[in-house]
Design a protein around this motif. Structure first.
Motif, PDB file in Angstrom:
ATOM      1  N   ARG A   1      14.226  28.341 -16.983  1.00  0.00           N
ATOM      2  CA  ARG A   1      13.378  29.451 -17.477  1.00  0.00           C
ATOM      3  C   ARG A   1      13.975  30.845 -17.211  1.00  0.00           C
ATOM      4  O   ARG A   1      15.139  30.779 -16.621  1.00  0.00           O
ATOM      5  N   MET A   2      13.598  31.694 -17.732  1.00  0.00           N
ATOM      6  CA  MET A   2      13.976  33.220 -17.738  1.00  0.00           C
ATOM      7  C   MET A   2      13.348  33.832 -16.496  1.00  0.00           C
ATOM      8  O   MET A   2      12.177  33.954 -16.334  1.00  0.00           O
ATOM      9  N   ALA A   3      14.206  34.647 -15.809  1.00  0.00           N
ATOM     10  CA  ALA A   3      13.600  35.505 -14.745  1.00  0.00           C
ATOM     11  C   ALA A   3      14.164  36.561 -14.587  1.00  0.00           C
ATOM     12  O   ALA A   3      15.387  36.706 -14.707  1.00  0.00           O
ATOM     13  N   THR A   4      13.445  37.438 -13.883  1.00  0.00           N
ATOM     14  CA  THR A   4      14.179  38.985 -13.703  1.00  0.00           C
ATOM     15  C   THR A   4      14.468  39.120 -12.458  1.00  0.00           C
ATOM     16  O   THR A   4      13.686  38.916 -11.561  1.00  0.00           O
TER      17      THR A   4
ATOM     18  N   GLY B   1      17.839  45.089 -11.658  1.00  0.00           N
ATOM     19  CA  GLY B   1      16.961  44.113 -12.099  1.00  0.00           C
ATOM     20  C   GLY B   1      17.664  43.494 -13.575  1.00  0.00           C
ATOM     21  O   GLY B   1      18.047  44.637 -14.030  1.00  0.00           O
ATOM     22  N   LYS B   2      17.719  42.294 -13.728  1.00  0.00           N
ATOM     23  CA  LYS B   2      18.210  41.811 -14.890  1.00  0.00           C
ATOM     24  C   LYS B   2      17.872  40.545 -15.273  1.00  0.00           C
ATOM     25  O   LYS B   2      17.315  39.791 -14.297  1.00  0.00           O
ATOM     26  N   GLU B   3      17.551  40.379 -16.537  1.00  0.00           N
ATOM     27  CA  GLU B   3      16.829  39.050 -17.079  1.00  0.00           C
ATOM     28  C   GLU B   3      18.185  37.944 -16.955  1.00  0.00           C
ATOM     29  O   GLU B   3      19.128  38.075 -17.699  1.00  0.00           O
ATOM     30  N   GLU B   4      17.833  36.670 -16.386  1.00  0.00           N
ATOM     31  CA  GLU B   4      18.583  35.822 -16.452  1.00  0.00           C
ATOM     32  C   GLU B   4      18.045  34.188 -16.832  1.00  0.00           C
ATOM     33  O   GLU B   4      16.640  34.323 -16.315  1.00  0.00           O
ATOM     34  N   GLU B   5      18.815  33.393 -17.146  1.00  0.00           N
ATOM     35  CA  GLU B   5      18.343  32.036 -17.316  1.00  0.00           C
ATOM     36  C   GLU B   5      18.868  31.365 -15.807  1.00  0.00           C
ATOM     37  O   GLU B   5      19.950  31.461 -15.613  1.00  0.00           O
TER      38      GLU B   5
END
Length: 280
Positions: free
Chosen positions: A157-160, A177-181
């Protein structure tokens, strides 16, 4: 004849499994730990202060929970503990930003819905929404957790990931903060053939005893099945009714208001203050 016998055997196993699941109820105890990777500027604070902050953060995320369950319902809540007063640290503030399990989380698998009761900013909310079903991938790996044989399952899932630091000596907010899988890994046991799990997790052929998303790990250390006094799973009531999207929007607005309030207090020279926000 073999075909008839095979079909009969499969049907018998399915019926036995269903009856077995109907009889199951119990209480599972979990402990959570979270990896805290916050870089504190050595020019902003002394070593003793950094150690104190990291100790507070570690304690914030080491919690104990109980999951009460029957064949179709579960109730997940934190085990309350009395902590010693944190005297002399009124200048330090730790904020945890999360839209996870909430204070009390009720799930109804039969009706595919959940109710999460949260008290935030001195106001109680009752979040009601549908249970999201992740696309679990069942793996071949196994391991033992206590007396239970567990099987591995994963999904992505994608998470910040947010690690934010602010001090009263520095008006800037360090927001990483960055969007990561991320890969979520679960270990479930068929010895308790119910699709329950801690926090928002579930949907596997057996009870989840361990779950990790790379940041937080929740591990079961005790299970009591079919206790003598039985289990009564009660859905929480009371609070402003909202869905998850509405609650997330309220939280975001409140956090912005707190940031603005901080800016105002800092302009007035309201003492030294360190604020750390962690979310994911």
């Amino acid at each position: 004849m073999k075909t008839i016998l095979s079909i009969t055997l499969i049907l018998s196993l399915l019926i036995s499994s269903t009856l077995l699941a109907q009889e199951f109820q119990g209480v599972a105890t979990y402990k959570s730990q979270r990896k805290v990777d916050v870089q504190l500027d050595s020019t902003q604070m002394q070593d003793g202060m950094r150690e104190q902050i990291m100790a507070m953060l570690k304690k914030q995320f080491e919690k104990e929970y109980e999951l009460e369950f029957n064949s179709t319902e579960s109730l997940y809540k934190e085990v309350e503990k009395l902590d010693a007063p944190n005297a002399g640290n009124s200048w330090m503030q730790v904020q945890v930003v999360s839209t996870g399990a909430g204070d009390i989380l009720y799930k109804n698998l039969k009706e595919n819905r959940y109710t999460s009761q949260n008290e935030v900013f001195s106001k109680q909310f009752l979040i009601q929404d549908s249970i999201l079903k992740p696309a679990w991938k069942l793996e071949k790996e196994t391991k033992n957790i206590g007396e239970y044989t567990c099987f591995k399952a994963t999904y992505t899932r994608m998470a910040t990931i947010v690690n934010s630091i602010r001090t009263s000596d520095d008006d800037s907010l360090v927001d990483e903060g960055k969007e990561e899988e991320i890969i979520v890994t679960a270990w479930y046991t068929l010895q308790v053939p119910l699709a329950h799990g801690p926090a928002q997790y579930g949907g596997l052929p057996g009870l989840i005893l361990e779950i990790s998303d790379g940041q937080e790990t929740i591990l079961c250390n005790k299970i009591v099945l079919n206790p003598k006094n039985g289990i009564t799973v009660e859905e929480p009531k009371g609070g402003k009714k909202v869905n998850q999207e509405e609650f997330d929007a309220i939280m975001e607005k409140k956090m912005q208001e707190m940031e603005e309030r901080y800016e105002s207090n800092n302009d007035d020279g309201d003492g030294e203050r360190i604020e750390i926000r962690i979310g994911g």
